[in-house]
Motif scaffolding. Structure first.
Motif, PDB file in Angstrom:
ATOM      1  N   THR A 115       0.806  -1.215   0.000  1.00  0.00           N
ATOM      2  CA  THR A 115       0.000   0.000   0.000  1.00  0.00           C
ATOM      3  C   THR A 115       0.841   1.268   0.000  1.00  0.00           C
ATOM      4  OG1 THR A 115      -0.106  -0.043   2.419  1.00  0.00           O
ATOM      5  CG2 THR A 115      -1.897  -1.134   1.208  1.00  0.00           C
ATOM      6  N   GLY A 116       2.141   1.122   0.032  1.00  0.00           N
ATOM      7  CA  GLY A 116       3.023   2.282   0.157  1.00  0.00           C
ATOM      8  C   GLY A 116       3.539   2.797  -1.166  1.00  0.00           C
ATOM      9  N   PRO A 117       4.464   3.736  -1.084  1.00  0.00           N
ATOM     10  CA  PRO A 117       5.055   4.305  -2.295  1.00  0.00           C
ATOM     11  C   PRO A 117       5.930   3.280  -3.015  1.00  0.00           C
ATOM     12  CG  PRO A 117       6.153   5.161  -0.339  1.00  0.00           C
ATOM     13  CD  PRO A 117       5.004   4.339   0.139  1.00  0.00           C
ATOM     14  N   ALA A 118       6.161   3.530  -4.303  1.00  0.00           N
ATOM     15  CA  ALA A 118       7.056   2.674  -5.078  1.00  0.00           C
ATOM     16  C   ALA A 118       8.443   2.722  -4.452  1.00  0.00           C
ATOM     17  CB  ALA A 118       7.110   3.163  -6.520  1.00  0.00           C
ATOM     18  N   TYR A 119       9.128   1.596  -4.490  1.00  0.00           N
ATOM     19  CA  TYR A 119      10.492   1.540  -3.956  1.00  0.00           C
ATOM     20  C   TYR A 119      11.355   0.705  -4.886  1.00  0.00           C
ATOM     21  CZ  TYR A 119       9.434  -3.168  -2.246  1.00  0.00           C
ATOM     22  OH  TYR A 119       9.092  -4.493  -2.168  1.00  0.00           O
ATOM     23  N   ARG A 120      12.640   0.754  -4.622  1.00  0.00           N
ATOM     24  CA  ARG A 120      13.603  -0.017  -5.410  1.00  0.00           C
ATOM     25  C   ARG A 120      14.533  -0.748  -4.458  1.00  0.00           C
ATOM     26  NH1 ARG A 120      12.166   4.615  -7.450  1.00  0.00           N
ATOM     27  NH2 ARG A 120      12.096   4.997  -9.678  1.00  0.00           N
ATOM     28  N   ARG A 121      15.120  -1.811  -4.939  1.00  0.00           N
ATOM     29  CA  ARG A 121      16.194  -2.477  -4.203  1.00  0.00           C
ATOM     30  C   ARG A 121      17.474  -2.217  -4.982  1.00  0.00           C
ATOM     31  NH1 ARG A 121      15.556  -5.538   0.067  1.00  0.00           N
ATOM     32  NH2 ARG A 121      13.470  -6.229   0.597  1.00  0.00           N
ATOM     33  N   ILE A 122      18.397  -1.570  -4.324  1.00  0.00           N
ATOM     34  CA  ILE A 122      19.692  -1.280  -4.934  1.00  0.00           C
ATOM     35  C   ILE A 122      20.756  -1.815  -3.992  1.00  0.00           C
ATOM     36  CG2 ILE A 122      21.280   0.510  -5.716  1.00  0.00           C
ATOM     37  CD1 ILE A 122      18.843   2.245  -6.375  1.00  0.00           C
ATOM     38  N   GLY A 123      21.538  -2.754  -4.470  1.00  0.00           N
ATOM     39  CA  GLY A 123      22.568  -3.349  -3.621  1.00  0.00           C
ATOM     40  C   GLY A 123      21.986  -4.010  -2.382  1.00  0.00           C
ATOM     41  N   GLY A 124      20.796  -4.572  -2.497  1.00  0.00           N
ATOM     42  CA  GLY A 124      20.175  -5.241  -1.362  1.00  0.00           C
ATOM     43  C   GLY A 124      19.476  -4.306  -0.394  1.00  0.00           C
ATOM     44  N   ARG A 125      19.512  -3.017  -0.668  1.00  0.00           N
ATOM     45  CA  ARG A 125      18.882  -2.035   0.220  1.00  0.00           C
ATOM     46  C   ARG A 125      17.624  -1.482  -0.422  1.00  0.00           C
ATOM     47  NH1 ARG A 125      24.520   0.498   1.872  1.00  0.00           N
ATOM     48  NH2 ARG A 125      24.938  -0.938   3.579  1.00  0.00           N
ATOM     49  N   VAL A 126      16.638  -1.218   0.410  1.00  0.00           N
ATOM     50  CA  VAL A 126      15.398  -0.609  -0.057  1.00  0.00           C
ATOM     51  C   VAL A 126      15.596   0.894  -0.089  1.00  0.00           C
ATOM     52  CG1 VAL A 126      12.979  -0.173   0.519  1.00  0.00           C
ATOM     53  CG2 VAL A 126      13.949  -2.459   0.833  1.00  0.00           C
TER      54      VAL A 126
END
Length: 88
Positions: free
Chosen positions: A37-48
């Motif tokens: 239900t939250g904002p779009a996010y990305r995983r970069i280098g294992g981090r959100v």
């Protein structure tokens, strides 16, 4: 030398920074991510990480102009999310 700053790439915030940006607790933002239900996010280098533009867009979903505005655009769990099913 110009007074305008150079073009910078989009800024990405980790969960604690993103939560502060939105005025939420980090745990609340994590719950939104878990339930979808939250904002779009990305995983970069294992981090959100979250882009500032995505955080603003998500917060704008809840814009109201008066207390009598319909609640259809409230930031609520999606109807098919686990939390919504648990509330039935």
């Amino acid at each position: 030398m110009s007074d305008t700053p150079p073009n910078l790439p989009p800024r990405f915030l980790r969960t604690p920074e993103a939560a502060r940006f939105l005025g939420l607790s980090g745990r609340t933002l994590e719950k939104h991510r878990y339930f979808g239900t939250g904002p779009a996010y990305r995983r970069i280098g294992g981090r959100v990480v979250y882009s500032v533009d995505d955080l603003r867009a998500w917060a704008d979903i809840g814009i109201k102009h008066s207390t009598s505005d319909p609640g259809q655009d409230d930031l609520m769990p999606r109807a098919d999310s686990a939390i919504a099913r648990s509330r039935r």
